[in-house]
Design an enzyme around this catalytic site. Sequence first.
Site, PDB file in Angstrom:
ATOM      1  N   TYR A 156      34.848  34.290  44.740  1.00 13.46           N
ATOM      2  CA  TYR A 156      35.152  35.518  44.012  1.00 13.46           C
ATOM      3  C   TYR A 156      35.630  35.182  42.593  1.00 13.46           C
ATOM      4  CZ  TYR A 156      37.305  40.071  43.022  1.00 13.46           C
ATOM      5  OH  TYR A 156      37.653  41.280  42.460  1.00 13.46           O
ATOM      6  N   SER A 163      37.863  40.732  37.182  1.00 13.90           N
ATOM      7  CA  SER A 163      39.114  40.552  37.915  1.00 13.90           C
ATOM      8  C   SER A 163      39.994  39.580  37.145  1.00 13.90           C
ATOM      9  CB  SER A 163      38.851  39.983  39.304  1.00 13.90           C
ATOM     10  OG  SER A 163      40.061  39.594  39.947  1.00 13.90           O
TER      11      SER A 163
END
Length: 244
Positions: free
Chosen positions: A152, A139
């Site tokens: 995350y 990401s």
Amino acid sequence: MSDHESLHRILITGGTGGIGSECVRELSSTGAEVSFFYHTNKTVADALARETGALGLPCDLSDADQVKTAVDQAAKRMSGLDILVCAAGISVIAPVQTVSETDWDRIFDVNLHGVRRAVTSAIPYLLNSRCGRIILIGSMWGKTGASCETGYSASKGALRAFTYALAKELGPSRITVNCIEPGFIDTDMNRHLSEEDRQALIDETPIGRVGTPGDVAAAVRFLASESASFITGQCLGVDGGFAV
């Protein structure tokens, strides 16, 4: 895609997610033999299998025994394994001090440890392949960090380092390892965003639009192809320029 770039036997984790399911569709369309993991959504998995001809296998990436068994099942059904795509991922949106120990551990168990489990189970098969590929889905937040997504972001940042180290380790075995880092992609993971927050992310993206799962799947297809055989240890931003 030309014949010399045809794909072979592919396993995709997180196959019922927004990006994972599009990877199943994209890679199945090349004529490759595709298997995918799903966690609990059997209805979606069965529909995707019927649509693409891919094989869906239930697997909890936090369970090492399940991962090894499922990888072995996929490799047995496909008579081997050439390409592993790790697309599973979860997040918790909350200030860091309110994230429970259980949620924090679960994020890392899927996003990082689950990748390691899949990779280590797949390596014996990839060593026997003539075109071994490992493609991880990270990401842009692993590069830039996201407020209220510390777990995350941290797990995806660790995935970057894992990519670099693993590429060096497996390079002599002619296995390439790369990581794709999507930006703001139109998936269920981002459905919680308000229209105002959504527009703010689009405004920060130089290309000026939200990304699609197809944008990511196209990059996966390229890295899986023979055209990318000399590319390894790279983190490719598919983010419309957001993280530049």
